[in-house]
Design an enzyme around this catalytic site. Structure first.
Site, short mmCIF file in Angstrom:
data_model
loop_
_atom_site.label_atom_id
_atom_site.label_comp_id
_atom_site.label_asym_id
_atom_site.label_seq_id
_atom_site.Cartn_x
_atom_site.Cartn_y
_atom_site.Cartn_z
CG ASP A 107 -1.74 1.19 1.41
OD1 ASP A 107 -2.27 1.70 0.40
OD2 ASP A 107 -1.87 1.68 2.55
CG ASP A 117 -1.87 7.57 0.89
OD1 ASP A 117 -0.84 8.13 0.49
OD2 ASP A 117 -2.98 7.73 0.36
#
Length: 271
Positions: free
Chosen positions: A9, A11
């Site tokens: 991922d 963020d």
């Protein structure tokens, strides 16, 4: 270990904050963002906010300067470089957007370490403003997943990645923090590894019923622990294959001194 695919991922995983919020807050548009938030999906809201920034005289250069200052833990980049040096195939699956992610990765000098980026399209239009579009065009059809936001089902992305690496010796490691990372965790199989960020939404969701996630769970709290756990898992897989640090073409992988120094602390694997 060329048989390992590491999916990050973005963020609050690679960077330590949400890049959408970071840009909005740093450019002084938090109040408007909070006002509009209840009225539309997040992805649509971000496209709207980019229109507002443009109309108030904020340029693409202003956005880039803010992105160049985004906070991240100092051990994240070494972790990414080490995993790449060990032959892992690194990919990104994120609900941010291509423009934010590419701008940040280029600035950090690590864009070339990732073979694939799966995220919402972002581009500068002919008017000079940033457009942010949905990964799945929910105005045309729903992706059909009730766990994910309408613009992106990360589980479907992981399913496509799994289908593309269907060889028996492939192993997948997934790192994430948010509720959107829960759906892909359910797609992982027994030989895979899930790395949820401790005390973040995906960690809390998994902890409610750990048995529904077939992959091994290995939590991490910050960039230092991310690096340690990730290298532990890569080392574990390499030992299981009895061919540590050998690439698929049987050539010894060239390791930097920083990688070699990182490996001893990766053993033994913590429970």
């Amino acid at each position: 270990m060329s048989g390992i695919v590491v999916v990050f991922d973005f963020d609050k995983t690679i960077v330590d904050v949400d890049s959408d919020n970071w840009v909005v807050d740093e450019l002084g548009f938090t109040d408007l963002f909070n006002q509009l938030l209840p009225t539309m999906p997040w992805n649509t809201l971000m496209d709207t906010m980019m229109k507002e920034l443009h109309s108030h005289g904020k340029s693409i250069k202003d956005i880039e300067e803010v992105l160049h200052k985004i906070p991240l833990h100092p051990r994240v980049i070494p972790a990414i470089k080490a995993a790449h040096a060990l032959g892992c195939d690194l990919r990104i699956v994120s609900d941010a957007n291509t423009y934010f992610i590419e701008t940040i990765l280029k600035h950090l000098g690590i864009k070339e370490y990732f073979s694939e980026m799966n995220t919402n399209p972002g581009y500068v239009n002919e008017e000079g403003r940033l457009r942010i579009l949905p990964y799945h065009d929910f105005n045309k059809a729903s992706h059909g997943c009730t766990l994910c936001p309408p613009n992106m089902c990360k589980g479907l992305v992981i399913k496509r990645i799994q289908d593309s690496i269907s060889e028996e010796d492939k192993r997948l490691i997934y790192l994430g923090d948010g509720s959107g990372d829960y759906c892909p965790s359910l797609r992982l199989i027994e030989k895979d590894f899930m790395m949820p960020r401790k005390n973040f939404p995906v960690w809390d969701l998994i902890c409610k019923d750990p048995s529904v996630v077939k992959a091994e769970n290995h939590g991490w709290s910050d960039g230092e622990e991310l690096e340690q756990v990730l290298l532990q898992l890569i080392s574990k897989v390499s030992m299981e294959h009895n061919s540590p640090f050998i690439t698929s073409d049987c050539k010894l992988q060239t390791l930097s001194l920083s990688v070699l120094e990182a490996l001893p602390k990766a053993l033994p694997l913590r429970p």
